[in-house]
Write a protein that holds these residues in place. Structure first.
Motif, mmCIF file in Angstrom:
data_model
loop_
_atom_site.group_PDB
_atom_site.id
_atom_site.type_symbol
_atom_site.label_atom_id
_atom_site.label_comp_id
_atom_site.label_asym_id
_atom_site.label_seq_id
_atom_site.Cartn_x
_atom_site.Cartn_y
_atom_site.Cartn_z
ATOM 1 N N TYR A 1 -88.416 86.307 -87.765
ATOM 2 C CA TYR A 1 -89.346 86.611 -86.679
ATOM 3 C C TYR A 1 -89.912 88.020 -86.689
ATOM 4 O O TYR A 1 -90.927 88.284 -86.048
ATOM 5 C CB TYR A 1 -88.675 86.332 -85.333
ATOM 6 C CG TYR A 1 -88.156 84.921 -85.247
ATOM 7 C CD1 TYR A 1 -88.957 83.839 -85.598
ATOM 8 C CD2 TYR A 1 -86.864 84.651 -84.822
ATOM 9 C CE1 TYR A 1 -88.488 82.535 -85.533
ATOM 10 C CE2 TYR A 1 -86.388 83.348 -84.745
ATOM 11 C CZ TYR A 1 -87.209 82.299 -85.104
ATOM 12 O OH TYR A 1 -86.747 81.006 -85.045
ATOM 13 N N THR B 1 -85.881 82.306 -80.154
ATOM 14 C CA THR B 1 -87.150 81.751 -79.677
ATOM 15 C C THR B 1 -86.910 80.343 -79.138
ATOM 16 O O THR B 1 -85.780 79.861 -79.122
ATOM 17 C CB THR B 1 -88.170 81.692 -80.826
ATOM 18 O OG1 THR B 1 -87.719 80.730 -81.790
ATOM 19 C CG2 THR B 1 -88.366 83.052 -81.478
ATOM 20 N N LYS C 1 -90.934 81.318 -75.849
ATOM 21 C CA LYS C 1 -92.072 81.300 -76.772
ATOM 22 C C LYS C 1 -91.588 80.918 -78.168
ATOM 23 O O LYS C 1 -90.441 81.133 -78.532
ATOM 24 C CB LYS C 1 -92.684 82.700 -76.904
ATOM 25 C CG LYS C 1 -93.502 83.191 -75.767
ATOM 26 C CD LYS C 1 -94.074 84.556 -76.154
ATOM 27 C CE LYS C 1 -94.987 85.141 -75.136
ATOM 28 N NZ LYS C 1 -95.597 86.402 -75.615
ATOM 29 N N GLU C 2 -92.515 80.403 -78.935
ATOM 30 C CA GLU C 2 -92.261 80.229 -80.361
ATOM 31 C C GLU C 2 -92.651 81.539 -81.045
ATOM 32 O O GLU C 2 -93.421 82.333 -80.497
ATOM 33 C CB GLU C 2 -93.065 79.055 -80.917
ATOM 34 C CG GLU C 2 -92.544 77.704 -80.464
ATOM 35 C CD GLU C 2 -91.115 77.406 -80.895
ATOM 36 O OE1 GLU C 2 -90.703 77.827 -82.000
ATOM 37 O OE2 GLU C 2 -90.395 76.750 -80.125
ATOM 38 N N ALA C 3 -92.149 81.754 -82.228
ATOM 39 C CA ALA C 3 -92.391 83.010 -82.938
ATOM 40 C C ALA C 3 -93.877 83.300 -83.115
ATOM 41 O O ALA C 3 -94.300 84.451 -82.993
ATOM 42 C CB ALA C 3 -91.693 82.986 -84.285
#
Length: 153
Positions: free
Chosen positions: A125, A80, A42-44
């Motif tokens: 994050y 990430t 996932k992205e942040a």
């Protein structure tokens, strides 16, 4: 299938659940000084609020200084998709990403130093302050409590 598309499809689900975080904490209790790494495709922006809160709580616990070992309890690194899918160096990936990523690595930093990487990923994050700012705030709060106790005695 592109791994980033797979991660985007599953964004509604927590990747880092309470049980996962609790297991990692127990791991550190058995192996003091271990570095904990949480990685997701996932992205942040796709992390849920609950995941961030869970990981931040663990990261704060891990930042605590243990005087017997003269180091922090357990640095927590969060990787990430930005870090996992880089085709080049982490420094290049962050510079290309821009924004806060670029700001954090605009001066010379050692991204291969695990405690530095932990501090930077926690800032990026988990919304945490720089480790030294966090530590100084704790010391100031402790000093204020002690001073208040002295005044009330």
């Amino acid at each position: 299938m592109n791994p980033q598309n797979v991660a985007r499809r599953a964004t509604n689900e927590d990747v880092f659940k309470e049980d996962d975080v609790a297991r990692m904490k127990r791991l550190v209790e058995g192996f003091p000084g271990a570095v904990l790494v949480f990685a997701t495709m996932k992205e942040a922006v796709d992390l849920t609020k609950e995941e961030v809160v869970r990981l931040r709580k663990l990261a704060e616990w891990g930042r605590e200084y243990v005087s017997e070992s003269r180091r922090t309890r357990a640095p927590v690194i969060l990787l990430t998709g930005t870090e996992l899918f880089t085709g080049d160096s982490l420094h290049s990936a962050w510079m290309n990403k821009g924004g806060k990523h670029k700001d954090l690595c605009s001066s010379y930093i050692q991204l291969d130093h695990l405690t530095t990487l932990a501090d930077l990923t926690q800032q990026l994050y988990l919304g945490m302050p720089h480790y030294h700012e966090w530590r100084d705030a704790k010391w100031k709060a402790r000093a204020a409590r002690k001073q208040k106790q002295v005044k009330t005695q």
